[in-house]
Design an enzyme around this catalytic site. Structure first.
Site, mmCIF file in Angstrom:
data_model
loop_
_atom_site.group_PDB
_atom_site.id
_atom_site.type_symbol
_atom_site.label_atom_id
_atom_site.label_comp_id
_atom_site.label_asym_id
_atom_site.label_seq_id
_atom_site.Cartn_x
_atom_site.Cartn_y
_atom_site.Cartn_z
ATOM 1 N N ASP A 1 -8.547 4.659 4.181
ATOM 2 C CA ASP A 1 -7.678 5.639 4.831
ATOM 3 C C ASP A 1 -8.479 6.893 5.123
ATOM 4 O O ASP A 1 -9.180 7.403 4.248
ATOM 5 C CB ASP A 1 -6.500 6.003 3.915
ATOM 6 C CG ASP A 1 -5.589 4.803 3.686
ATOM 7 O OD1 ASP A 1 -5.229 4.147 4.667
ATOM 8 O OD2 ASP A 1 -5.267 4.515 2.520
ATOM 9 N N ASP B 1 0.819 11.520 -3.696
ATOM 10 C CA ASP B 1 1.656 11.205 -4.857
ATOM 11 C C ASP B 1 1.004 11.502 -6.210
ATOM 12 O O ASP B 1 1.549 12.256 -7.004
ATOM 13 C CB ASP B 1 2.188 9.760 -4.773
ATOM 14 C CG ASP B 1 1.135 8.737 -4.395
ATOM 15 O OD1 ASP B 1 -0.050 9.108 -4.331
ATOM 16 O OD2 ASP B 1 1.490 7.561 -4.189
ATOM 17 N N ASP C 1 -8.932 -1.530 1.763
ATOM 18 C CA ASP C 1 -8.783 -0.861 3.070
ATOM 19 C C ASP C 1 -9.178 0.609 2.935
ATOM 20 O O ASP C 1 -9.340 1.116 1.829
ATOM 21 C CB ASP C 1 -7.360 -1.008 3.632
ATOM 22 C CG ASP C 1 -6.308 -0.668 2.611
ATOM 23 O OD1 ASP C 1 -6.570 0.205 1.765
ATOM 24 O OD2 ASP C 1 -5.210 -1.254 2.656
HETATM 25 P P1 ATP Z 1 -3.509 0.444 -2.421
HETATM 26 O O1 ATP Z 1 -4.847 0.158 -3.005
HETATM 27 O O2 ATP Z 1 -2.455 -0.297 -3.093
HETATM 28 O O3 ATP Z 1 -3.463 0.377 -0.919
HETATM 29 P P2 ATP Z 1 -3.286 3.266 -1.948
HETATM 30 O O4 ATP Z 1 -3.380 4.420 -2.877
HETATM 31 O O5 ATP Z 1 -4.326 3.162 -0.899
HETATM 32 O O6 ATP Z 1 -3.228 1.973 -2.829
HETATM 33 P P3 ATP Z 1 -1.386 3.344 0.182
HETATM 34 O O7 ATP Z 1 0.030 2.943 0.175
HETATM 35 O O8 ATP Z 1 -2.347 2.610 1.040
HETATM 36 O O9 ATP Z 1 -1.857 3.292 -1.323
HETATM 37 O O10 ATP Z 1 -1.423 4.896 0.532
HETATM 38 C C1 ATP Z 1 -2.600 5.600 0.816
HETATM 39 C C2 ATP Z 1 -2.515 7.016 0.258
HETATM 40 O O11 ATP Z 1 -1.430 7.734 0.870
HETATM 41 C C3 ATP Z 1 -2.236 7.099 -1.233
HETATM 42 O O12 ATP Z 1 -3.423 6.957 -1.987
HETATM 43 C C4 ATP Z 1 -1.598 8.458 -1.374
HETATM 44 O O13 ATP Z 1 -2.563 9.481 -1.358
HETATM 45 C C5 ATP Z 1 -0.780 8.567 -0.079
HETATM 46 N N1 ATP Z 1 0.597 8.059 -0.256
HETATM 47 C C6 ATP Z 1 1.062 6.826 -0.006
HETATM 48 N N2 ATP Z 1 2.363 6.714 -0.253
HETATM 49 C C7 ATP Z 1 2.769 7.923 -0.662
HETATM 50 C C8 ATP Z 1 4.019 8.460 -1.057
HETATM 51 N N3 ATP Z 1 5.118 7.702 -1.091
HETATM 52 N N4 ATP Z 1 4.075 9.775 -1.403
HETATM 53 C C9 ATP Z 1 2.960 10.538 -1.364
HETATM 54 N N5 ATP Z 1 1.764 10.102 -1.003
HETATM 55 C C10 ATP Z 1 1.645 8.806 -0.654
HETATM 56 MG MG MG Z 2 -4.392 1.779 0.777
#
Ligand code: ATP
Ligand code: MG
Length: 462
Positions: free
Chosen positions: A44, A128, A42
């Site tokens: 963002d 994070d 996905d």
């Molecule tokens: P995945 O591939 O599992 O979706 P992801 O890194 O995209 O991993 P998401 O949960 O979709 O994870 O979150 C998107 C982004 O938002 C993260 O990459 C991070 O930059 C930020 N983020 C998400 N959760 C947190 C958190 N609890 N604290 C700080 N930043 C966060």
């Molecule tokens: Mg994600």
């Protein structure tokens, strides 16, 4: 970096926001995946436009959703959704002032985090891990990295941004996210990222059980379940997530079963098949349920009025769910499936060889899931082989029945679609007649004349 793996939808969202005068970048997991040469699951987008402004740009193709903070989903049909987040800031000290948008509870945990940041740098600091804070402007084809994320990507390291104690206190879920990314990417944790987890892990108990349900799904259902289990075990967090299994963690039989089941789920994910939460919980907690049943049966035997099997099963189920629900809020539909699968373990075992009851049992919807589960168990509990052998022909019959049902439903669906299309065609024909009328109406003629005159006055007429 393989930019051809970028989705058109994500590109469109960024371009449209930039064309409307806003800053917009791709960030997070998608950039991490692109850098690793993987197709992101996905995308963002991070922007300086407020959620309301984003909603205005994409109007009815978008919706503002407010979970922990407001974000906008831009919809491209099906489950193709691009998540757009407004720059946020982490630079203010947390306040408990009711007028502040950034509110933290007594433990320093952020309850609401809605302070919009002014810059991409501020936004990067509230993320994070460094590897999750790399930004891409796909139009200019430029990467922005303010926290050494690219360095950490290269060194396969997960490093938390800012003071680990503060960041974990703000949001304890970051601790399991660190372990999840380590499992998912086979990266190691930097010392400063891993060390505080041992002390702070109990803060996870303060996270809402609804959010924890989602996080646990992410840990186990998306292709790296076994690695997640192993690292959670190493950090003694697995027993916080599933308190019931504490006594089983040094039981090799239990571990073999879990390992096999999680590996199967990981393979399913790699084959683009969906993993369901009920399977995970059914696997993880079955031994707890089974032990409860066994112990209650032993107690019941020594009683003057023995308790019925139904009652024993009910008590055992209640006991497992009352403990687990406090940690992860299991939705009712998921719980119903788990309970049916477990109940049927007893049912299938007790009715092995019972030709009278078997005909009724195999026609139940849950029969195949229960049988699959029993087959899985039989690998580690050889005494189940006889039951599996007895129920196998019923499994085939049940499958044939389900295929027949599916075919019938598909045919009905096709029929409905056909009817809908003929109806629409009729309507369109009527409509196009009307449109023709409308186009030639006096009012339309006048409009066209006015437009022609305007074009002429602007020297646009050729
Ligand atoms: P995945 O591939 O599992 O979706 P992801 O890194 O995209 O991993 P998401 O949960 O979709 O994870 O979150 C998107 C982004 O938002 C993260 O990459 C991070 O930059 C930020 N983020 C998400 N959760 C947190 C958190 N609890 N604290 C700080 N930043 C966060
Ligand atoms: Mg994600």
């Amino acid at each position: 970096m393989e930019l051809s793996l970028l989705s058109k939808a994500a590109m469109n969202v960024v371009r449209k926001l930039q064309d409307s005068g806003f800053k917009a970048y791709l960030v997070g997991g998608c950039i991490r995946d692109l850098l690793l040469g993987k197709r992101p699951k996905d995308f963002d987008v991070s922007t300086d436009a407020t959620p309301e402004q984003v909603h205005k740009v994409f109007s009815s193709n978008s919706r503002i959703i407010g979970r922990r903070f407001k974000i906008v989903h831009v919809l491209f049909g099906g489950d193709n959704i691009i998540e757009v987040t407004t720059f946020r800031s982490n630079s203010e000290p947390p306040k408990t002032n009711k007028y502040s948008n950034r509110v933290s509870g007594d433990s320093g945990m952020l309850i609401r985090d809605n302070v919009y940041g002014k810059s991409i740098v501020q936004d990067s600091l509230r993320r994070d891990f460094t590897i999750n804070a790399i930004y891409l402007d796909p139009v200019k084809k430029e990467l922005y990295d303010f926290n050494g994320g690219l360095y950490d990507m290269l060194h396969e390291t997960i490093d938390i941004i800012g003071d680990p104690l503060v960041r974990y206190a703000e949001d304890p879920v970051r601790m399991i996210r660190a372990l999840r990314f380590s499992a998912k990417l086979s990266f190691r944790l930097s010392k400063r990222t891993s060390a505080p987890i041992h002390e702070l892990k109990n803060n996870l108990l303060a996270v809402s059980n609804a959010r924890m349900f989602e996080e646990v799904n992410k840990l186990f259902l998306s292709g790296h379940g076994l690695d997640s289990f192993n690292i959670l075990k190493e950090y003694h967090i697995i027993e916080l997530l599933f308190p019931g299994i504490k006594d089983f963690l040094d039981n090799q039989n239990y571990l073999n079963f879990i390992e096999y089941a999680l590996k199967s789920s990981d393979i399913r994910y790699a084959e683009n098949k969906r993993n369901m939460p009920h399977f995970l919980y059914a696997v993880m907690l079955f031994s707890v349920f089974n032990r409860n049943v066994f112990e209650l049966r032993m107690t019941s035997r020594s009683m003057i009025n023995p308790v019925s099997t139904d009652e024993i099963v009910k008590l055992s189920l209640d006991s497992v769910f009352s403990v687990q629900d406090k940690i992860t809020a299991i939705p009712m539909a998921v719980a119903d499936n788990i309970k049916s699968i477990w109940r049927n373990q007893i049912n299938l075992l007790e009715n092995t060889g019972n030709l009278e009851k078997s005909d009724k049992i195999y026609q139940k919807l849950i029969f195949r899931a229960a049988f699959d589960f029993m087959t899985l168990r039989a690998r580690f509990e050889p005494f189940l082989a006889q039951s599996v052998a007895f129920w196998t022909p019923y499994y085939e019959k049940s499958k044939a029945l389900a295929d027949k049902r599916k075919k019938l439903l598909d045919e009905q669906k096709q029929e409905r679609l056909k009817r809908k299309l003929t109806k629409k065609k009729g309507k369109d024909q009527k409509k196009s007649g009307k449109e023709f009328e409308r186009v030639t109406s006096e009012e339309r003629k006048k409009q066209l004349e006015r437009a022609r005159a305007w074009r002429k006055s602007m020297n646009l007429e050729v």
